[in-house]
Design an enzyme around this catalytic site. Structure first.
Site, PDB file in Angstrom:
ATOM      1  N   CYS A  68      45.483  31.039  39.472  1.00 58.23           N
ATOM      2  CA  CYS A  68      45.113  32.181  40.318  1.00 58.23           C
ATOM      3  C   CYS A  68      45.126  31.887  41.808  1.00 58.23           C
ATOM      4  O   CYS A  68      45.584  32.712  42.609  1.00 58.23           O
ATOM      5  CB  CYS A  68      43.751  32.708  39.911  1.00 58.23           C
ATOM      6  SG  CYS A  68      42.368  31.584  40.270  1.00 58.23           S
ATOM      7  N   ASP A  87      45.783  41.821  40.327  1.00 57.29           N
ATOM      8  CA  ASP A  87      45.731  40.457  39.819  1.00 57.29           C
ATOM      9  C   ASP A  87      47.052  40.095  39.159  1.00 57.29           C
ATOM     10  O   ASP A  87      47.472  40.752  38.204  1.00 57.29           O
ATOM     11  CB  ASP A  87      44.596  40.327  38.809  1.00 57.29           C
ATOM     12  CG  ASP A  87      44.165  38.892  38.552  1.00 57.29           C
ATOM     13  OD1 ASP A  87      44.967  37.978  38.817  1.00 57.29           O
ATOM     14  OD2 ASP A  87      43.037  38.690  38.078  1.00 57.29           O
ATOM     15  N   HIS A  99      37.791  32.246  40.440  1.00 55.74           N
ATOM     16  CA  HIS A  99      39.010  33.028  40.318  1.00 55.74           C
ATOM     17  C   HIS A  99      39.273  33.734  41.639  1.00 55.74           C
ATOM     18  O   HIS A  99      38.345  34.006  42.409  1.00 55.74           O
ATOM     19  CB  HIS A  99      38.879  34.053  39.186  1.00 55.74           C
ATOM     20  CG  HIS A  99      40.137  34.833  38.916  1.00 55.74           C
ATOM     21  ND1 HIS A  99      41.320  34.231  38.550  1.00 55.74           N
ATOM     22  CD2 HIS A  99      40.394  36.166  38.975  1.00 55.74           C
ATOM     23  CE1 HIS A  99      42.246  35.159  38.382  1.00 55.74           C
ATOM     24  NE2 HIS A  99      41.713  36.338  38.642  1.00 55.74           N
TER      25      HIS A  99
END
Length: 268
Positions: free
Chosen positions: A77, A129, A114
């Site tokens: 991420c 995302d 994250h």
């Protein structure tokens, strides 16, 4: 007022070619959703730098561009959403990075581990995302409790506490090692609305990449969305979900590099 600045992408055209995106760029929701979908279908989530290839992980934009675009790799991420937010900003979107907590299949408040992206568009806010190693929305999720469906997947946002929001998904096929979801409501990630700079994620990224107890060092994790479902490699367990159903098989260590090349387009 402070200005939240991010690096520029070395070559936006090449980045768009990497994700198979050949549509006109428009600063609207349709274009944003398509960028997210293409990114998830072309660029795999993977931790191979730490779990297989023994490479250093960097959040430098030029290094990330070389890894993800030039070398056709993926990342986790902090890398994927870190480069994606720069692309969105260079294309003209009002976007910035946000810190998140992974909430999928958890019943406790988890640490911030994250990185996501928040986009302001046409007077509304959207969570985006492209770098979650599990089920993630194939579209920009409006900060609204109204259920939103795109590509047959349903997500929404719930207000949590002190400026934090919880992204949830409903029944359907998701994205990750086990993409099926039978629950009416499954928490995925919690995120803060506050904007953060790339440098703010350095410690979190370093911990994930180098801490002895980090899951990114212990387990090989690779997954990528496909038009019909997803493909995943967790350790030596290969999973493929498509219209025909779900196939799971154990592969030999000698087969790993071939599987990475065939299904994920990854070569060292």
């Amino acid at each position: 007022m402070y200005e939240f600045t991010y690096d520029h992408i070395p070559d936006t055209k090449k980045y768009l070619e990497r994700i198979g995106f050949d549509e006109p760029i428009k600063l609207d929701l349709e274009c944003l959703n398509s960028l997210i979908w293409h990114h998830q279908c072309y660029v795999p989530f993977e931790d191979l730098s730490t779990a297989l290839f023994d490479e250093q992980v960097s959040l430098d934009t030029e290094v990330l561009f070389d890894k993800i675009v030039n070398r056709k790799r993926g990342g986790f991420c902090f890398e994927m959403n870190g480069l994606f937010v720069c692309l969105l900003r260079d294309l003209g979107f009002d976007a910035y990075s946000v810190m998140c907590r992974v909430e999928s299949r958890r019943d406790i408040l988890t640490p911030v581990m994250h990185r996501g992206v928040l986009v302001f568009l046409e007077g509304k806010r959207y969570f985006c995302d492209v770098g979650f190693g599990g089920p993630m929305a194939p579209f920009a999720v409006e900060l609204s409790e109204e259920k939103q469906t795109y590509k047959n997947e349903t997500y929404w946002c719930e207000e949590s506490f002190s400026g934090w929001h919880l992204v949830c998904r409903g029944k359907g096929v998701g994205y990750g090692e086990d993409g099926s979801n039978d629950a009416e409501r499954q928490p995925v990630v919690m995120f803060s609305e506050s904007p953060f700079l790339n440098v703010d994620f350095l410690y979190h990224c370093d911990h994930c990449a180098n801490a002895p107890d980090s899951g990114f060092r212990k387990m090989r994790m690779v997954n990528k969305r496909t038009e019909e479902g997803f493909v995943s490699l967790m350790g030596n367990k290969f999973t493929e979900v498509n219209k025909a159903g779900k196939t799971v098989k154990e592969i030999e260590e000698t087969e790993v590099l071939d599987v990475l090349k065939e299904y994920f387009g990854i070569e060292r």
